[in-house]
Design an enzyme around this catalytic site. Structure first.
Site, mmCIF file in Angstrom:
data_model
loop_
_atom_site.group_PDB
_atom_site.id
_atom_site.type_symbol
_atom_site.label_atom_id
_atom_site.label_comp_id
_atom_site.label_asym_id
_atom_site.label_seq_id
_atom_site.Cartn_x
_atom_site.Cartn_y
_atom_site.Cartn_z
ATOM 1 N N TYR A 199 0.844 -1.186 0.000
ATOM 2 C CA TYR A 199 0.000 0.000 0.000
ATOM 3 C C TYR A 199 0.879 1.236 0.000
ATOM 4 C CZ TYR A 199 -3.539 -3.372 1.656
ATOM 5 O OH TYR A 199 -4.372 -4.451 1.813
ATOM 6 N N SER A 258 -12.967 -5.417 2.399
ATOM 7 C CA SER A 258 -14.008 -4.812 1.549
ATOM 8 C C SER A 258 -15.410 -5.249 1.966
ATOM 9 C CB SER A 258 -13.770 -5.145 0.065
ATOM 10 O OG SER A 258 -12.566 -4.589 -0.392
ATOM 11 N N PRO A 259 -15.728 -5.199 3.265
ATOM 12 C CA PRO A 259 -17.050 -5.634 3.722
ATOM 13 C C PRO A 259 -18.178 -4.710 3.263
ATOM 14 C CG PRO A 259 -15.884 -4.565 5.516
ATOM 15 C CD PRO A 259 -14.900 -4.702 4.387
ATOM 16 N N LEU A 260 -17.810 -3.532 2.750
ATOM 17 C CA LEU A 260 -18.801 -2.593 2.227
ATOM 18 C C LEU A 260 -18.771 -2.546 0.697
ATOM 19 C CD1 LEU A 260 -18.336 0.299 4.820
ATOM 20 C CD2 LEU A 260 -20.162 -1.415 4.730
ATOM 21 N N GLY A 261 -18.223 -3.614 0.096
ATOM 22 C CA GLY A 261 -18.211 -3.673 -1.362
ATOM 23 C C GLY A 261 -17.450 -2.528 -1.990
ATOM 24 N N ARG A 262 -16.284 -2.194 -1.403
ATOM 25 C CA ARG A 262 -15.456 -1.071 -1.878
ATOM 26 C C ARG A 262 -16.251 0.234 -1.913
ATOM 27 N NH1 ARG A 262 -11.312 -4.251 -3.280
ATOM 28 N NH2 ARG A 262 -11.830 -6.254 -4.203
ATOM 29 N N GLY A 263 -17.134 0.372 -0.930
ATOM 30 C CA GLY A 263 -17.935 1.581 -0.809
ATOM 31 C C GLY A 263 -19.264 1.522 -1.520
ATOM 32 N N PHE A 264 -19.436 0.548 -2.402
ATOM 33 C CA PHE A 264 -20.661 0.480 -3.189
ATOM 34 C C PHE A 264 -21.876 0.263 -2.307
ATOM 35 C CE2 PHE A 264 -23.489 -0.599 -6.611
ATOM 36 C CZ PHE A 264 -22.918 -0.072 -7.750
ATOM 37 N N HIS A 272 0.064 -12.067 1.554
ATOM 38 C CA HIS A 272 -0.975 -11.273 0.888
ATOM 39 C C HIS A 272 -1.629 -12.027 -0.272
ATOM 40 C CE1 HIS A 272 -2.041 -6.762 0.101
ATOM 41 N NE2 HIS A 272 -3.087 -7.535 0.087
#
Length: 328
Positions: free
Chosen positions: A56, A203-209, A124
């Protein structure tokens, strides 16, 4: 903040972690001062599980996290990762699981983070050219040397997890899991539970989606990596918005945000699951933490499962090249 156990080796963390990746790269603009303030606020709220990786930035996210925790290391369960190799300029160089690289990467991460030991050290991505036994064997040596406390894998297939576990106990697997990425339910989760390995969904929020905050790809900064994701492109985007609209409707009835509904759903999938939603702002951090207080009824869970069954999302999680390195 309640605590949850990852594995049976003694690793215990807050039930919700903080993904730090977006503070340095991938998600548009960066504000180091706000990022550090967000990490500090997370610790004050009881979110003690911080997730970073050497790639990152590259490298700069570990440095940022190190600066943020230098005077409060005893309050942090620190996770970082190795294996995705990038140049200092950011170029992609491949995946490396060779034992000598494992050792070099750990020493470099310790230096960037400014710590004596890494609490949870993940591979990773699995290196298909190196037997997992060799990679995990080198990771186990780091535990013996006191440089690492617990071991983890990321995006590993069930057979690989079993082979790794035979070399050294694995405390956690990190893989994408959310209302629009439910594939782990087939084989990954049953394998982890059989082997007493914790699960850390990224990504539990779907990358913000799934937050409902993205109405169009135009809402994303030009350099946002989500433009490369098939799920954010063309007809896939429009199809995925149908799922978001239904999640928003259920959340509105309950008086919470769509993101809180998505996190609350994940948290009730098992007390061996610790999501790590990423954010770089205190406001969104507070919203995510509030999800830990949400209670979902059996009827609400049934409705959520009905509108977001496995395979509901249109498009792959990553571009084709990146998809070739997951679930190995």
């Amino acid at each position: 903040m309640k605590l949850r156990k990852l594995g049976i080796q003694g690793l215990e963390v807050a039930e919700l972690g903080l993904g730090c990746m977006g503070m340095s790269e991938f998600y548009g603009s960066r504000d180091e001062q706000e990022a550090i303030a967000t990490i500090h606020h997370a610790l004050d709220l009881g979110v003690n599980f911080l997730d970073t990786a050497d790639m990152y930035g590259p490298f700069t996210n570990e440095q940022l996290v190190g600066r943020a925790i230098h005077d409060r290391r005893d309050r942090v369960v620190l996770a970082t990762k190795f294996g995705n190799v990038r140049s200092a300029e950011g170029g992609w160089l491949g995946i490396n699981g060779k034992p000598e690289y494992v050792r070099q990467s750990c020493d470099a991460s310790l230096q960037r983070l400014g710590v004596d030991v890494i609490d949870l050290y993940y591979q990773h991505r699995v290196d298909a050219t190196v037997p997992i036994e060799e990679t995990v064997g080198a990771m186990a040596e780091l535990v013996k040397q006191g440089k690492v406390r617990y071991l983890g894998l990321s995006e590993a297939a069930p057979a690989t997890i079993r082979r790794a576990q035979a070399i050294h106990p694995i405390s956690a697997l990190q893989t994408e899991y959310s209302l629009w990425s439910r594939d782990p339910e087939d084989e990954i989760l049953p394998t982890l539970r059989e082997l007493n390995i914790g699960f850390v969904p990224y990504s539990p929020l779907g990358r913000g989606f799934l937050t409902g905050a993205i109405a169009s790809p135009d809402d994303l900064a030009p350099d946002d990596f989500r433009h490369q994701s098939p799920r954010f492109q063309g007809n896939n985007f429009a199809k995925n918005m149908e799922l978001v609209d239904q999640v928003k409707a259920i959340a509105a009835e309950k008086g919470i945000t769509p993101g809180q509904l998505a996190l609350a759903w994940l948290l009730v999938q098992g007390d061996d699951i610790v999501p790590i939603p990423g954010t770089k702002r205190r406001t969104y951090l507070e919203e995510n933490v509030a999800a830990t207080t949400v209670t979902l009824t059996a009827e609400e869970l049934a409705r959520i499962n009905a509108v977001a069954p496995q395979g509901i999302a249109a498009g792959d999680r990553y571009p084709a090249q990146s998809m070739s390195s997951v679930n190995l």
